[in-house]
Write a protein that holds these residues in place. Structure first.
Motif, PDB file in Angstrom:
ATOM      1  N   TYR A  16       8.953  33.943 -10.252  1.00  0.00           N
ATOM      2  CA  TYR A  16       8.676  32.977  -9.188  1.00  0.00           C
ATOM      3  C   TYR A  16       8.399  31.632  -9.856  1.00  0.00           C
ATOM      4  O   TYR A  16       7.416  31.488 -10.573  1.00  0.00           O
ATOM      5  CB  TYR A  16       7.481  33.429  -8.346  1.00  0.00           C
ATOM      6  N   PHE A  17       9.299  30.683  -9.606  1.00  0.00           N
ATOM      7  CA  PHE A  17       9.182  29.359 -10.216  1.00  0.00           C
ATOM      8  C   PHE A  17       8.519  28.393  -9.237  1.00  0.00           C
ATOM      9  O   PHE A  17       8.064  28.772  -8.169  1.00  0.00           O
ATOM     10  CB  PHE A  17      10.564  28.866 -10.661  1.00  0.00           C
ATOM     11  N   GLN A  18       8.518  27.136  -9.608  1.00  0.00           N
ATOM     12  CA  GLN A  18       7.806  26.076  -8.883  1.00  0.00           C
ATOM     13  C   GLN A  18       8.086  26.075  -7.389  1.00  0.00           C
ATOM     14  O   GLN A  18       7.185  25.855  -6.582  1.00  0.00           O
ATOM     15  CB  GLN A  18       8.169  24.729  -9.498  1.00  0.00           C
ATOM     16  N   ASP A  19       9.321  26.329  -6.997  1.00  0.00           N
ATOM     17  CA  ASP A  19       9.660  26.283  -5.565  1.00  0.00           C
ATOM     18  C   ASP A  19       9.033  27.432  -4.777  1.00  0.00           C
ATOM     19  O   ASP A  19       8.979  27.380  -3.545  1.00  0.00           O
ATOM     20  CB  ASP A  19      11.175  26.268  -5.370  1.00  0.00           C
ATOM     21  N   LYS A  20       8.549  28.468  -5.438  1.00  0.00           N
ATOM     22  CA  LYS A  20       7.922  29.613  -4.766  1.00  0.00           C
ATOM     23  C   LYS A  20       6.409  29.661  -5.004  1.00  0.00           C
ATOM     24  O   LYS A  20       5.758  30.627  -4.632  1.00  0.00           O
ATOM     25  CB  LYS A  20       8.533  30.924  -5.277  1.00  0.00           C
ATOM     26  N   LEU A  21       5.854  28.626  -5.642  1.00  0.00           N
ATOM     27  CA  LEU A  21       4.425  28.576  -5.944  1.00  0.00           C
ATOM     28  C   LEU A  21       3.790  27.386  -5.236  1.00  0.00           C
ATOM     29  O   LEU A  21       4.372  26.305  -5.194  1.00  0.00           O
ATOM     30  CB  LEU A  21       4.189  28.438  -7.456  1.00  0.00           C
ATOM     31  N   SER A  22       2.600  27.591  -4.694  1.00  0.00           N
ATOM     32  CA  SER A  22       1.891  26.484  -4.064  1.00  0.00           C
ATOM     33  C   SER A  22       0.389  26.683  -4.228  1.00  0.00           C
ATOM     34  O   SER A  22      -0.084  27.813  -4.371  1.00  0.00           O
ATOM     35  CB  SER A  22       2.252  26.373  -2.576  1.00  0.00           C
ATOM     36  N   ILE A  23      -0.327  25.591  -4.204  1.00  0.00           N
ATOM     37  CA  ILE A  23      -1.785  25.643  -4.271  1.00  0.00           C
ATOM     38  C   ILE A  23      -2.288  25.771  -2.841  1.00  0.00           C
ATOM     39  O   ILE A  23      -1.939  24.969  -1.981  1.00  0.00           O
ATOM     40  CB  ILE A  23      -2.374  24.386  -4.954  1.00  0.00           C
ATOM     41  N   TYR A  24      -3.091  26.784  -2.578  1.00  0.00           N
ATOM     42  CA  TYR A  24      -3.556  27.069  -1.223  1.00  0.00           C
ATOM     43  C   TYR A  24      -4.497  25.976  -0.725  1.00  0.00           C
ATOM     44  O   TYR A  24      -5.554  25.746  -1.313  1.00  0.00           O
ATOM     45  CB  TYR A  24      -4.243  28.435  -1.181  1.00  0.00           C
ATOM     46  N   GLU A  25      -4.091  25.279   0.320  1.00  0.00           N
ATOM     47  CA  GLU A  25      -4.852  24.232   1.001  1.00  0.00           C
ATOM     48  C   GLU A  25      -5.339  23.118   0.081  1.00  0.00           C
ATOM     49  O   GLU A  25      -6.303  22.435   0.383  1.00  0.00           O
ATOM     50  CB  GLU A  25      -6.035  24.835   1.768  1.00  0.00           C
ATOM     51  N   GLU A  26      -4.694  22.927  -1.049  1.00  0.00           N
ATOM     52  CA  GLU A  26      -5.030  21.835  -1.968  1.00  0.00           C
ATOM     53  C   GLU A  26      -3.744  21.369  -2.632  1.00  0.00           C
ATOM     54  O   GLU A  26      -2.658  21.805  -2.281  1.00  0.00           O
ATOM     55  CB  GLU A  26      -6.069  22.299  -3.004  1.00  0.00           C
ATOM     56  N   SER A  27      -3.884  20.473  -3.601  1.00  0.00           N
ATOM     57  CA  SER A  27      -2.708  19.959  -4.298  1.00  0.00           C
ATOM     58  C   SER A  27      -2.787  20.296  -5.790  1.00  0.00           C
ATOM     59  O   SER A  27      -3.811  20.717  -6.296  1.00  0.00           O
ATOM     60  CB  SER A  27      -2.600  18.446  -4.095  1.00  0.00           C
ATOM     61  N   TRP A  28      -1.655  20.094  -6.454  1.00  0.00           N
ATOM     62  CA  TRP A  28      -1.575  20.340  -7.892  1.00  0.00           C
ATOM     63  C   TRP A  28      -2.484  19.371  -8.626  1.00  0.00           C
ATOM     64  O   TRP A  28      -2.735  18.299  -8.155  1.00  0.00           O
ATOM     65  CB  TRP A  28      -0.136  20.185  -8.370  1.00  0.00           C
ATOM     66  N   PRO A  29      -2.982  19.699  -9.795  1.00  0.00           N
ATOM     67  CA  PRO A  29      -2.672  20.850 -10.632  1.00  0.00           C
ATOM     68  C   PRO A  29      -3.446  22.097 -10.198  1.00  0.00           C
ATOM     69  O   PRO A  29      -4.407  22.013  -9.429  1.00  0.00           O
ATOM     70  CB  PRO A  29      -3.114  20.408 -12.023  1.00  0.00           C
ATOM     71  N   TRP A  30      -3.008  23.242 -10.718  1.00  0.00           N
ATOM     72  CA  TRP A  30      -3.731  24.488 -10.506  1.00  0.00           C
ATOM     73  C   TRP A  30      -4.834  24.533 -11.549  1.00  0.00           C
ATOM     74  O   TRP A  30      -4.590  24.608 -12.742  1.00  0.00           O
ATOM     75  CB  TRP A  30      -2.781  25.659 -10.650  1.00  0.00           C
TER      76      TRP A  30
ATOM     77  N   LEU B 164      -6.732  28.402  -5.638  1.00  0.00           N
ATOM     78  CA  LEU B 164      -5.885  29.567  -5.416  1.00  0.00           C
ATOM     79  C   LEU B 164      -4.418  29.170  -5.504  1.00  0.00           C
ATOM     80  O   LEU B 164      -3.990  28.188  -4.899  1.00  0.00           O
ATOM     81  CB  LEU B 164      -6.136  30.165  -4.032  1.00  0.00           C
ATOM     82  N   LEU B 165      -3.657  29.939  -6.261  1.00  0.00           N
ATOM     83  CA  LEU B 165      -2.210  29.769  -6.344  1.00  0.00           C
ATOM     84  C   LEU B 165      -1.573  30.819  -5.455  1.00  0.00           C
ATOM     85  O   LEU B 165      -1.783  32.014  -5.636  1.00  0.00           O
ATOM     86  CB  LEU B 165      -1.723  29.933  -7.784  1.00  0.00           C
ATOM     87  N   ASN B 166      -0.795  30.369  -4.485  1.00  0.00           N
ATOM     88  CA  ASN B 166      -0.102  31.275  -3.582  1.00  0.00           C
ATOM     89  C   ASN B 166       1.305  31.512  -4.135  1.00  0.00           C
ATOM     90  O   ASN B 166       2.023  30.565  -4.440  1.00  0.00           O
ATOM     91  CB  ASN B 166      -0.037  30.673  -2.182  1.00  0.00           C
ATOM     92  N   VAL B 167       1.686  32.782  -4.261  1.00  0.00           N
ATOM     93  CA  VAL B 167       2.986  33.138  -4.822  1.00  0.00           C
ATOM     94  C   VAL B 167       3.919  33.585  -3.698  1.00  0.00           C
ATOM     95  O   VAL B 167       3.708  34.629  -3.095  1.00  0.00           O
ATOM     96  CB  VAL B 167       2.841  34.258  -5.873  1.00  0.00           C
ATOM     97  N   ASP B 168       4.898  32.779  -3.383  1.00  0.00           N
ATOM     98  CA  ASP B 168       5.969  33.088  -2.431  1.00  0.00           C
ATOM     99  C   ASP B 168       5.475  33.517  -1.050  1.00  0.00           C
ATOM    100  O   ASP B 168       5.973  34.479  -0.470  1.00  0.00           O
ATOM    101  CB  ASP B 168       6.878  34.168  -3.016  1.00  0.00           C
ATOM    102  N   GLY B 169       4.500  32.801  -0.527  1.00  0.00           N
ATOM    103  CA  GLY B 169       4.042  33.084   0.830  1.00  0.00           C
ATOM    104  C   GLY B 169       3.551  34.506   0.998  1.00  0.00           C
ATOM    105  O   GLY B 169       2.824  35.019   0.178  1.00  0.00           O
ATOM    106  N   SER B 170       3.971  35.160   2.049  1.00  0.00           N
ATOM    107  CA  SER B 170       3.489  36.520   2.326  1.00  0.00           C
ATOM    108  C   SER B 170       4.535  37.573   1.964  1.00  0.00           C
ATOM    109  O   SER B 170       4.539  38.663   2.511  1.00  0.00           O
ATOM    110  CB  SER B 170       3.096  36.631   3.791  1.00  0.00           C
ATOM    111  N   GLN B 171       5.449  37.257   1.037  1.00  0.00           N
ATOM    112  CA  GLN B 171       6.518  38.179   0.682  1.00  0.00           C
ATOM    113  C   GLN B 171       6.035  39.363  -0.163  1.00  0.00           C
ATOM    114  O   GLN B 171       6.667  40.403  -0.186  1.00  0.00           O
ATOM    115  CB  GLN B 171       7.615  37.436  -0.093  1.00  0.00           C
TER     116      GLN B 171
END
Length: 129
Positions: free
Chosen positions: A79-93, A98-105
């Motif tokens: 899972y690369f950058q396009d599938k990773l997001s910081i939960y309710e905040e912005s980068w950096p991690w 919390l780092l969310n990996v690919d939503g609820s998949q």
């Protein structure tokens, strides 16, 4: 001829010193021309699963990570950058986020690896399994 032996000894000494200096210079260039070592980040992460968030990773210690500097491998799937997001905040991690990996998949896992890509090399920062 008188005096020629002394000149030969001086020339021989100069040649020997020149060879030693040349050898030291070659060794010095060989040592100094090596690329600087790449410093790998340090990271502690705690995984969790949520019905609404899927897989998330809590940053519990270490260096801040930026998009493109790492990816997450879950059971062999990257899972690369396009599938990773910081939960309710912005980068950096960073610590406390919390780092969310690919939503609820992802609903379960057996192995998680966080792999650094800085410096053109890959290094496993965290291996949870």
């Amino acid at each position: 001829m008188p005096g020629t032996d002394a000149v030969s000894e001086v020339i021989g000494s100069i040649m020997l010193i020149s060879l030693v200096v040349l050898a030291v210079a070659i060794v010095g260039v060989g040592i100094l021309s090596q690329p600087p070592p790449v410093q790998t980040q340090y990271l502690d992460a705690i995984p969790g699963l949520s019905e609404t968030k899927g897989l998330f990773l809590y940053h519990s210690g270490g260096d801040a990570l930026f998009p493109g500097d790492f990816f997450v491998r879950v059971d062999g799937v990257d899972y690369f950058q396009d599938k990773l997001s910081i939960y309710e905040e912005s980068w950096p991690w960073e610590i406390g986020k919390l780092l969310n990996v690919d939503g609820s998949q992802i609903s379960e896992y057996s192995q998680i690896q966080i792999i650094s890509t800085t410096g053109g090399q890959r290094a496993i920062l965290v291996d949870i399994g």
